[in-house]
Design an enzyme around this catalytic site. Structure first.
Site, PDB file in Angstrom:
ATOM      1  N   SER A   1       0.832  -1.195   0.000  1.00  0.00           N
ATOM      2  CA  SER A   1       0.000   0.000   0.000  1.00  0.00           C
ATOM      3  C   SER A   1       0.876   1.259   0.000  1.00  0.00           C
ATOM      4  O   SER A   1       1.642   1.464  -0.945  1.00  0.00           O
ATOM      5  CB  SER A   1      -0.957  -0.050   1.211  1.00  0.00           C
ATOM      6  OG  SER A   1      -1.985   0.899   1.058  1.00  0.00           O
TER       7      SER A   1
ATOM      8  N   ASP B   1     -10.278  -5.417  -2.967  1.00  0.00           N
ATOM      9  CA  ASP B   1      -9.632  -4.374  -2.164  1.00  0.00           C
ATOM     10  C   ASP B   1     -10.458  -3.095  -2.259  1.00  0.00           C
ATOM     11  O   ASP B   1     -10.641  -2.541  -3.355  1.00  0.00           O
ATOM     12  CB  ASP B   1      -8.221  -4.168  -2.727  1.00  0.00           C
ATOM     13  CG  ASP B   1      -7.378  -3.196  -1.925  1.00  0.00           C
ATOM     14  OD1 ASP B   1      -7.934  -2.237  -1.363  1.00  0.00           O
ATOM     15  OD2 ASP B   1      -6.156  -3.402  -1.898  1.00  0.00           O
TER      16      ASP B   1
ATOM     17  N   HIS C   1      -7.494  -5.865   1.146  1.00  0.00           N
ATOM     18  CA  HIS C   1      -6.285  -5.062   1.349  1.00  0.00           C
ATOM     19  C   HIS C   1      -5.485  -5.491   2.579  1.00  0.00           C
ATOM     20  O   HIS C   1      -4.446  -4.907   2.874  1.00  0.00           O
ATOM     21  CB  HIS C   1      -6.688  -3.589   1.495  1.00  0.00           C
ATOM     22  CG  HIS C   1      -5.581  -2.600   1.268  1.00  0.00           C
ATOM     23  ND1 HIS C   1      -4.927  -2.456   0.063  1.00  0.00           N
ATOM     24  CD2 HIS C   1      -4.988  -1.702   2.101  1.00  0.00           C
ATOM     25  CE1 HIS C   1      -4.002  -1.515   0.152  1.00  0.00           C
ATOM     26  NE2 HIS C   1      -4.003  -1.038   1.387  1.00  0.00           N
TER      27      HIS C   1
END
Lengths: 277, 277
Positions: free
Chosen positions: B147, B223, B256
């Site tokens: 991320s 996600d 995620h």
């Protein structure tokens, strides 16, 4: 059963669920990993029982069981270790008793008996839920655990050899009725008559005639609880006397943490998978 | 460097350390996994950069990197993601800026510039410490991240292709200068002149001529940040235009979380190990 969370992991699904527990008189949380094979067939179930101060989450976060469980097609169920909630009696400053320290028994003494009934929760309530909501072959179950949960795994297996195909433990408390950190809890949960403690003590269950085919136990040599709390040699002697096949592996330099548990998780899952075919 | 904790894990050693950081003007914590091979030889180093709200601990607990890193002989270094401490300026209610959101850059704007210097911390301070205290072959380094840390990995690699032998990312923020959750942070850390943001944006670095041999990127299709925050297709286009070999894998049904990261961790470690020989 309510879904708290579900996420895809290693091709399967890691879920967290709650149920309104009659046994414990509170909502109880548990984690279930469902392997990808469960989309097409019933899968065997391995119970993982956690240690003092833990919840369902510690092994879910740090146990590193998903990769191999997905490969082997194992459902992994991780219960909490005690009842929870503001209405549940507790000794908040005592990490060895009350919340976080259910010791896998049904308490008989007030005020604990109204909530601390983890044996019924894990051996009766949760199996019914698992059978109803997951692609589980309840004819193929195994049990493992860590520390206090190792005690839970060993005693549950010895009391239910027809249910569990295999049993293993990481650094188990093998004789809680004589260890400093567990004796006071047994007295409070079960009362002063120590004869009633024996069915919650792996070595004394064996002395009293309980039997199980084989145990796998890993124990770190750098574990700070080894000498006074865990004492795997007591299980060694009990198994030798009873003719139970104990594979006891002293693991050089490992401590009591999930660094230790996760290192040997694959070996334990393989041990169970071999016996769950 | 001070030792916070060390434990044996998967035959190696998982440690947590702190250092008094000149760059960040505070103590900084980082985790290092040392594989068993480091007892006898220098080992390559893989940097893992974490995402928003994380510390060094998230991947250490949930990333499941130790088993294969121990097998492949990789040192894994996991820095924190921002400066810490009561004296460090922050926006406590904003999880996308300040503590937990350093964005792997050196801030130039007051009051952030006196502490938010993660690029110098990770590219200069920590490598010197790793070289001095671990059996690390600093001629063989790779970088990966998740991320915001995927943004860090991509930009660090593009700016330092001579240092990093390989780069990979889990669900990276590929164009932070236009994404809702990162644009305000860049403005505060770097000021309003957006031309100065370009060297902290993987796609714009590529547009401006930066090059790297190849990237591996995994991205979950479930996600929640995919469409607005992550947008891997922007990296796809930039790599196509620049002739960079991008392996972008859209992973069906993954979110995620570390359920996603841990699932593909082995693939990423293998990717780096192949390029670190």
């Amino acid at each position: 059963m309510k879904i708290v969370s579900e996420a895809k992991a290693h091709g399967g699904r890691q879920g967290v669920y709650t149920t309104s527990s009659q046994a414990c008189g509170c909502d109880m949380t548990f984690a279930v990993f469902t392997p990808p094979q469960a989309k097409e067939q019933l899968c065997p179930v391995v119970w993982y029982l956690s240690g003092l101060t833990c919840t369902h989450a510690n092994v879910m976060d740090k146990g590193e069981y998903r990769r191999l469980a997905a490969e082997l097609g194992l459902i992994i169920v991780c219960p909490d270790v005690s009842p929870r909630g503001d209405h549940v009696p507790d000794e908040p400053d005592n990490w060895q008793f009350g919340k976080g320290a259910g010791f896998y028994l049904d308490a008989t003494e007030a005020p604990w008996a109204s909530h601390y009934r983890m044996e019924t929760h894990i051996l009766e309530e949760l199996p019914a839920l698992i059978a109803a909501h997951f692609a589980a072959d309840m004819g193929r179950q195994s049990v493992m655990g860590h520390s206090m949960g190792g005690h839970g795994a060993l005693t549950f297996a010895l009391k239910n050899p027809e249910r569990f195909k295999s049993c293993s433990a990481f650094a188990p408390i093998v004789q809680p009725s004589t260890a400093d950190w567990s004796r006071p809890a047994l007295a409070k949960y079960l009362g002063d008559d120590e004869s009633l403690w024996r069915r919650h003590d792996a070595t004394l269950l064996i002395a009293d005639g309980a039997r199980f085919d084989a145990f796998l136990v890993d124990q770190g040599t750098a574990d700070g609880f080894l000498e006074t709390g865990l004492r795997p040699w007591l299980l060694g002697q009990a198994c030798t006397d009873a003719g139970i096949a104990l594979t006891l592996r002293m693991q050089e330099g490992y401590d009591h943490s999930y660094n230790f548990v996760s290192t040997f998780m694959d070996d334990h899952l393989a041990w169970h998978a071999e016996r769950l075919v």
